[in-house]
Write an enzyme that holds these catalytic residues in place. Structure first.
Site, PDB file in Angstrom:
ATOM      1  N   LYS A   1       1.022  -0.959   0.125  1.00  0.00           N
ATOM      2  CA  LYS A   1       0.492   0.256  -0.414  1.00  0.00           C
ATOM      3  C   LYS A   1       1.053   1.268   0.160  1.00  0.00           C
ATOM      4  CE  LYS A   1      -3.427  -2.086   2.188  1.00  0.00           C
ATOM      5  NZ  LYS A   1      -4.677  -2.569   3.722  1.00  0.00           N
TER       6      LYS A   1
ATOM      7  N   PHE B   1      12.477  -5.091   4.391  1.00  0.00           N
ATOM      8  CA  PHE B   1      14.019  -6.114   5.377  1.00  0.00           C
ATOM      9  C   PHE B   1      12.783  -6.730   6.187  1.00  0.00           C
ATOM     10  CE2 PHE B   1      15.993  -5.131   9.072  1.00  0.00           C
ATOM     11  CZ  PHE B   1      16.935  -6.201   9.382  1.00  0.00           C
TER      12      PHE B   1
ATOM     13  N   ASP C   1      10.518 -11.850   8.893  1.00  0.00           N
ATOM     14  CA  ASP C   1       9.524 -11.783   8.940  1.00  0.00           C
ATOM     15  C   ASP C   1       9.009 -12.891   8.600  1.00  0.00           C
ATOM     16  OD1 ASP C   1       7.575 -11.875  11.836  1.00  0.00           O
ATOM     17  OD2 ASP C   1       6.658 -11.046   9.907  1.00  0.00           O
TER      18      ASP C   1
ATOM     19  N   ASP D   1       7.702 -16.672  11.233  1.00  0.00           N
ATOM     20  CA  ASP D   1       6.314 -17.313  10.476  1.00  0.00           C
ATOM     21  C   ASP D   1       6.052 -18.475   9.654  1.00  0.00           C
ATOM     22  OD1 ASP D   1       5.953 -15.312  12.734  1.00  0.00           O
ATOM     23  OD2 ASP D   1       4.653 -13.915  11.373  1.00  0.00           O
TER      24      ASP D   1
ATOM     25  N   ARG E   1       2.420 -13.269   0.680  1.00  0.00           N
ATOM     26  CA  ARG E   1       2.601 -11.645   1.221  1.00  0.00           C
ATOM     27  C   ARG E   1       2.407 -11.050   0.320  1.00  0.00           C
ATOM     28  NH1 ARG E   1       2.768  -9.248   5.782  1.00  0.00           N
ATOM     29  NH2 ARG E   1       4.774 -10.549   5.562  1.00  0.00           N
TER      30      ARG E   1
ATOM     31  N   ASP F   1       7.054 -11.121  20.560  1.00  0.00           N
ATOM     32  CA  ASP F   1       5.705 -11.113  19.886  1.00  0.00           C
ATOM     33  C   ASP F   1       6.361 -12.246  19.929  1.00  0.00           C
ATOM     34  OD1 ASP F   1       2.802 -11.689  18.440  1.00  0.00           O
ATOM     35  OD2 ASP F   1       3.547 -10.841  16.478  1.00  0.00           O
TER      36      ASP F   1
ATOM     37  N   LYS G   1       6.668  -3.043  17.795  1.00  0.00           N
ATOM     38  CA  LYS G   1       7.211  -4.050  16.446  1.00  0.00           C
ATOM     39  C   LYS G   1       6.170  -2.793  15.936  1.00  0.00           C
ATOM     40  CE  LYS G   1       5.613  -8.132  14.646  1.00  0.00           C
ATOM     41  NZ  LYS G   1       4.992  -9.400  14.797  1.00  0.00           N
TER      42      LYS G   1
ATOM     43  N   PHE H   1      -4.876   2.886  16.422  1.00  0.00           N
ATOM     44  CA  PHE H   1      -4.868   2.317  14.974  1.00  0.00           C
ATOM     45  C   PHE H   1      -4.441   0.456  14.749  1.00  0.00           C
ATOM     46  CE2 PHE H   1      -3.330   0.175  10.556  1.00  0.00           C
ATOM     47  CZ  PHE H   1      -4.531   1.036  10.546  1.00  0.00           C
TER      48      PHE H   1
ATOM     49  N   ASP I   1      -7.617  -2.790  14.401  1.00  0.00           N
ATOM     50  CA  ASP I   1      -7.225  -3.233  13.522  1.00  0.00           C
ATOM     51  C   ASP I   1      -7.711  -4.858  13.942  1.00  0.00           C
ATOM     52  OD1 ASP I   1      -5.935  -3.982  10.904  1.00  0.00           O
ATOM     53  OD2 ASP I   1      -4.583  -5.462  11.627  1.00  0.00           O
ATOM     54  N   ASP I   2      -6.899  -5.040  15.579  1.00  0.00           N
ATOM     55  CA  ASP I   2      -7.699  -6.182  16.115  1.00  0.00           C
ATOM     56  C   ASP I   2      -8.754  -6.366  16.759  1.00  0.00           C
ATOM     57  OD1 ASP I   2      -4.875  -6.863  16.320  1.00  0.00           O
ATOM     58  OD2 ASP I   2      -4.703  -5.899  18.662  1.00  0.00           O
TER      59      ASP I   2
END
Length: 377
Positions: free
Chosen positions: A67, A107, A112, A116, A121, A183, A209, A255, A259-260
Site C-alpha cells: 500500500k 527487510f 518475518d 512465521d 505476502r 511477539d 513492533k 490503530f 485493527d485487532d
C-alpha cells in the site's frame, strides 16, 4: 513482523491537485530512479551478471507492491509542514526518505515471513518460498536494509541533519526488533499459552513492533527534512520531536487495537480478508480484554479453544467475546483514545518562533487521526 495495515494517505495528492493514483505513480517513479542508483553502485563493484540480476529481482519483488502508506506519509507530512507545493528537489528527497521506510518494511517482512513460515505476502509467494531462494532470503533481507544507508549517504551526507536520519533509522530498527522478540516469545503460532498474554504485553508489542516504525518514523523523518529544531526557541522547554512521539505512539496503539477489533468484528467485504487472529494465536486486544474480564468458566473456554486451527473452536471463542460485550468495550475504548490523542494535539503550540524556525503543525496529526477514527476497513 506482520504488517499492520496503514492509513490511506491522500494529503500529497490533494496538495498537488492530482489524483491519488497519479500521486502513487509519481512516488513509484522515484523508486525506479533509486533502484537504478542502487544497481549502478552494485554493478560498479565488479559484480557478475547473476549477482546483479539477483539483487535487482530482490529489490523489485519485495519493496514496491504494497500500500506504500508509510512511505507516502513522509511526502504528505513534508507538504503539510511546508504549507505549499513541493519543488521537484523537495519532492524527490521526501519520496526518497519514504522509500527508505519502505525498504525497512521490506527487510522486516522478508525476515518475518521466514520466522512465521508464512505462505503468501501481497498476493504472491513469500520471497523465501520463491523457487531457488530459500535461506538465501536471510542475506537478501540484510541487503534490503543496507540499501537504506547507501541512499541516505548518497543524497543526504551534505545535510546538517544527516546524522539525525542515521540515528533515527538505527534506533527505530532496534525498537522494532525488540517488539518482534516480544511477539515471538509471547504468541508462537504452534504453542498456545494464554498465561503469557495480558493487555500490558499487548501494548508493549504494539508500541515496539508497529507504532515506532509505522507512525513515528515517517513523521520524524519529515520533521528533520523540514528543519524543525529540537526546541522551538532557546528559552522554550517544548521539544517538537518528543511532542510528536507522544502523539504518534498512542496513535499507533489505537490503530492496532482498531485493527485487532476489525479482525474479529469486520466482514470480509469490509476489511478485504477473513480475520484469522483467533486461529493464529495472535496476542490481540480482543483476547487480552476478554482474559481480563472472563469468569473461570469463560477462561476455560478460551484456554481450550484459542489458537486452534478449527472453525468450531473459533466460534466458541467469538461467543465468549460476545458474552463479554467486546463490541461495546471497543466503542468505549475508541472514544477514550480519540479524546486523549486530540488533547495531546491541541497542546502543540503553532505560534511563530522569534528566529523564524519551522514549527510543528497540528494538521500533521489531525490528518492521521481523521483517517483512523471510526474506520471500518
Amino acid at each position: 513482523m506482520a504488517p499492520s495495515p496503514m492509513i490511506k494517505t491522500e494529503v500529497a495528492a490533494k496538495a498537488n491537485g492530482t489524483s491519488k493514483q497519479a500521486a502513487r505513480k509519481r512516488f513509484d517513479g522515484v523508486f525506479e530512479t533509486l533502484r537504478d542508483e542502487i544497481m549502478a553502485d552494485f554493478t560498479a563493484k565488479g559484480m557478475p551478471p547473476d549477482a546483479i540480476s539477483w539483487y535487482k529481482r530482490n529489490l523489485e519483488y519485495n519493496t514496491p507492491g504494497g500500500k506504500l502508506n508509510r512511505g507516502l506519509s513522509v511526502v504528505d507530512t513534508v507538504a503539510i509542514l511546508k504549507g505549499r507545493e513541493l519543488t521537484e528537489d523537495e519532492y524527490f528527497k521526501a519520496a526518497l526518505l519514504g522509500w527508505c521506510v519502505e525498504l525497512l518494511q521490506a527487510f522486516f517482512l522478508v525476515s518475518d515471513d521466514m520466522m512465521d513460515q508464512s505462505v503468501t505476502r501481497r498476493g504472491q509467494p513469500c520471497w523465501f518460498r520463491v523457487e531457488g531462494v530459500g535461506l538465501l532470503a536471510i542475506n537478501d533481507s540484510f541487503m534490503l536494509e543496507s540499501a537504506i544507508y547507501f541512499l541516505l549517504k548518497k543524497h543526504f551526507r551534505q545535510e546538517a541533519y544527516y546524522v539525525d536520519l542515521l540515528d533515527l533509522f538505527h534506533d527505530i530498527t532496534y525498537l522494532t526488533e525488540v517488539g518482534q522478540l516480544l511477539d515471538l516469545i509471547t504468541a508462537p503460532e504452534d504453542h498456545v499459552d494464554l498465561s503469557k498474554f495480558s493487555l500490558e504485553r499487548h501494548r508493549l508489542i504494539v508500541v515496539y513492533k508497529t507504532a515506532y516504525y509505522s507512525f513515528h518514523l515517517p513523521v520524524a523523518l519529515a520533521m528533520h527534512m523540514c528543519g524543525i529544531p529540537s526546541s522551538s526557541s532557546p528559552s522554550s522547554s517544548f521539544d517538537p520531536y518528543k511532542a510528536a512521539q507522544d502523539i504518534l505512539i498512542p496513535l499507533g496503539e489505537y490503530f492496532q487495537v482498531q485493527d485487532d477489533f476489525l479482525d474479529f468484528a469486520g466482514t470480509p467485504e469490509q476489511i478485504g480478508k477473513v480475520g484469522t487472529d483467533i486461529l493464529d494465536n495472535k496476542c490481540s486486544w480482543c483476547v487480552n480484554t476478554a482474559l481480563a474480564l472472563a469468569s473461570p468458566e469463560q477462561r476455560a473456554v478460551l484456554d481450550a479453544n484459542y489458537g486452534r486451527k478449527d472453525a468450531e473452536k473459533e466460534r466458541a471463542v467469538k461467543a465468549v467475546y460476545e458474552e463479554l460485550q467486546i463490541r461495546e468495550r471497543y466503542a468505549a475504548y475508541e472514544e477514550g483514545a480519540y479524546k486523549k490523542i486530540m488533547g495531546l494535539i491541541e497542546q502543540i503550540p503553532e505560534t511563530p518562533t522569534a528566529d523564524g524556525s519551522p514549527v510543528l503543525k497540528k494538521e500533521v496529526f489531525k490528518v492521521f487521526l481523521d483517517k483512523i477514527y471510526k474506520r471500518t476497513k
